[in-house]
Every structure is written in C-alpha cells, then in structure tokens.
Write a protein that holds these residues in place. Structure first.
Motif, PDB file in Angstrom:
ATOM      1  N   ARG A  84       0.797  -1.137  -0.113  1.00 33.21           N
ATOM      2  CA  ARG A  84      -0.026  -0.089  -0.058  1.00 33.21           C
ATOM      3  C   ARG A  84       0.888   1.262   0.062  1.00 33.21           C
ATOM      4  O   ARG A  84       0.437   2.208  -0.707  1.00 33.21           O
ATOM      5  CB  ARG A  84      -0.997   0.180   1.158  1.00 33.21           C
ATOM      6  CG  ARG A  84      -2.213   0.921   0.959  1.00 33.21           C
ATOM      7  CD  ARG A  84      -3.237   0.439   2.228  1.00 33.21           C
ATOM      8  NE  ARG A  84      -2.782   1.267   3.588  1.00 33.21           N
ATOM      9  CZ  ARG A  84      -2.952   2.415   4.009  1.00 33.21           C
ATOM     10  NH1 ARG A  84      -3.237   3.152   3.154  1.00 33.21           N
ATOM     11  NH2 ARG A  84      -2.654   2.870   4.945  1.00 33.21           N
ATOM     12  N   THR A 111       6.877   5.073  -0.107  1.00 32.44           N
ATOM     13  CA  THR A 111       6.398   6.383  -0.727  1.00 32.44           C
ATOM     14  C   THR A 111       6.287   7.658   0.616  1.00 32.44           C
ATOM     15  O   THR A 111       5.545   7.008   1.594  1.00 32.44           O
ATOM     16  CB  THR A 111       4.921   6.300  -1.203  1.00 32.44           C
ATOM     17  OG1 THR A 111       4.158   5.405  -0.612  1.00 32.44           O
ATOM     18  CG2 THR A 111       5.323   5.580  -2.706  1.00 32.44           C
ATOM     19  N   PRO A 123       0.866   6.968  -4.599  1.00 34.45           N
ATOM     20  CA  PRO A 123       0.183   7.655  -5.602  1.00 34.45           C
ATOM     21  C   PRO A 123      -0.279   6.598  -6.763  1.00 34.45           C
ATOM     22  O   PRO A 123       0.503   5.527  -7.198  1.00 34.45           O
ATOM     23  CB  PRO A 123       1.166   8.605  -6.423  1.00 34.45           C
ATOM     24  CG  PRO A 123       2.033   8.945  -5.158  1.00 34.45           C
ATOM     25  CD  PRO A 123       2.135   7.688  -4.475  1.00 34.45           C
ATOM     26  N   GLU A 124      -1.379   6.810  -7.500  1.00 28.43           N
ATOM     27  CA  GLU A 124      -1.814   5.618  -8.578  1.00 28.43           C
ATOM     28  C   GLU A 124      -0.824   5.752  -9.629  1.00 28.43           C
ATOM     29  O   GLU A 124      -0.867   4.518 -10.119  1.00 28.43           O
ATOM     30  CB  GLU A 124      -3.402   6.016  -8.708  1.00 28.43           C
ATOM     31  CG  GLU A 124      -4.340   5.868  -7.795  1.00 28.43           C
ATOM     32  CD  GLU A 124      -4.166   4.373  -7.273  1.00 28.43           C
ATOM     33  OE1 GLU A 124      -4.267   3.462  -8.204  1.00 28.43           O
ATOM     34  OE2 GLU A 124      -4.378   4.208  -6.191  1.00 28.43           O
ATOM     35  N   ASP A 125      -0.266   6.617 -10.025  1.00 24.68           N
ATOM     36  CA  ASP A 125       0.537   6.792 -11.235  1.00 24.68           C
ATOM     37  C   ASP A 125       1.803   5.720 -10.973  1.00 24.68           C
ATOM     38  O   ASP A 125       2.296   5.181 -11.695  1.00 24.68           O
ATOM     39  CB  ASP A 125       0.799   7.788 -11.887  1.00 24.68           C
ATOM     40  CG  ASP A 125       1.429   8.950 -10.853  1.00 24.68           C
ATOM     41  OD1 ASP A 125       1.209   8.630  -9.509  1.00 24.68           O
ATOM     42  OD2 ASP A 125       2.155   9.775 -11.480  1.00 24.68           O
ATOM     43  N   ARG A 127       1.859   3.492  -8.466  1.00 23.17           N
ATOM     44  CA  ARG A 127       1.464   1.946  -8.547  1.00 23.17           C
ATOM     45  C   ARG A 127       1.268   1.484  -9.824  1.00 23.17           C
ATOM     46  O   ARG A 127       1.558   0.410 -10.012  1.00 23.17           O
ATOM     47  CB  ARG A 127       0.108   1.876  -7.550  1.00 23.17           C
ATOM     48  CG  ARG A 127      -0.394   0.550  -7.463  1.00 23.17           C
ATOM     49  CD  ARG A 127      -1.600   0.523  -6.612  1.00 23.17           C
ATOM     50  NE  ARG A 127      -1.676   1.221  -5.359  1.00 23.17           N
ATOM     51  CZ  ARG A 127      -0.766   0.440  -4.421  1.00 23.17           C
ATOM     52  NH1 ARG A 127      -0.448  -0.663  -4.508  1.00 23.17           N
ATOM     53  NH2 ARG A 127      -0.737   0.972  -3.192  1.00 23.17           N
ATOM     54  N   ALA A 128       0.840   2.034 -10.872  1.00 29.94           N
ATOM     55  CA  ALA A 128       0.562   1.562 -12.204  1.00 29.94           C
ATOM     56  C   ALA A 128       1.794   1.392 -12.862  1.00 29.94           C
ATOM     57  O   ALA A 128       2.101   0.324 -13.528  1.00 29.94           O
ATOM     58  CB  ALA A 128      -0.502   2.613 -13.006  1.00 29.94           C
TER      59      ALA A 128
END
Length: 147
Positions: A84, A111, A123-125, A127-128
């Motif tokens: 996470r 992070t 952050p989602e970017d 993680r992606a």
C-alpha cells in the motif's frame, strides 16, 4: 523490466581494478531514476515538484562476479512486491560483454511526503508503473521433485 547500460568509470573501481561494492547501490539508484522516467516530470518531478520521495528502508545485495574499469553493466530493473505504501525493486546487473550476472540487489522503498517526512499511500500513477513491471518470483525447485 527496464534496462540501463552503465559504463564502469575509473572512479568506480578499487585498487584491485574491480567495482567497489558500495558503488552497486549508486548504480541501483541510477536505474531507479530511469525506471520512473515515464512518470509526468520523471523521477525529478516526483521528488522536486510533487514532493513524494521513495527512501530506502531495506537493501539486500548479492555479488557474483567482478566488473572492471572499461567494462559495462546492463542493469535490469523489475518489481517483486507492491504494498500500500511500499514496493521492492530488483536490480539484476549483468556484465554487458558476456552477460554474466555480477550482482543482484533488492531495494525496498516507502512512498513518503517529503514536506512532513511521513509515509503516505502510494500515488496511483506510481502504483501503475510499478505494476506494469511486476514479476512473479519463482521458488527454486529441488532436483528430482515435480515442479
């Protein structure tokens, strides 16, 4: 997997003309910066503009074969775990001229909000990008045992 070719410079070697062990950590960081280049603003944008850092909380290194001044390493960066707030990257460093594995490092990062110096959800970017390079690890199988 993201690759980086890194020449070995005179400043990287010790008196035996082999890469000083601690330099492999620098190489891993260079490879990490390359890995995060696809983010908007790259790694520098993540740190300087968004103020999100990825400090190391654990590093493991295994050394297998020497590398000398004038040679080069091909550093392959992949991801072996995503949490996470943290992730573990793997750097496999092969001698470019013969493909022999020289070193493998595992680098766990968290992070972090660089203003408050506290861990934050990833952050989602980020993680992606990590997820796009996630590799499932295979446990070694015993000889003669069914796989």
């Amino acid at each position: 997997m993201v690759s980086l070719d890194r020449p070995i410079k005179f400043e990287d070697v010790d008196a035996a003309n082999i890469v000083f062990f601690a330099r492999f950590l620098n190489y891993a960081h260079e490879a990490m910066e390359r890995f995060f280049a696809p983010l908007d603003g790259g790694y520098a944008g993540l740190i300087l503009e968004r103020r999100i850092g990825l400090p190391a909380v654990r590093v493991e290194a295994d050394y297998a074969a020497p590398v000398r001044y004038g040679q080069a390493l091909r550093i392959e960066t992949s991801v072996v775990r995503i949490g996470r707030r943290s992730a573990t990257l793997r750097y496999r460093m092969h001698r470019a001229h013969d493909g022999v594995l020289s070193a493998e490092l595992r680098h766990t990062v968290v992070t972090t909000d660089l203003v408050q110096l506290v861990s934050v959800p990833m952050p989602e970017d980020v993680r992606a990008l990590l997820g796009a390079h996630l590799e499932l690890e295979q446990a070694p199988s015993s000889a003669g045992q069914p796989a």
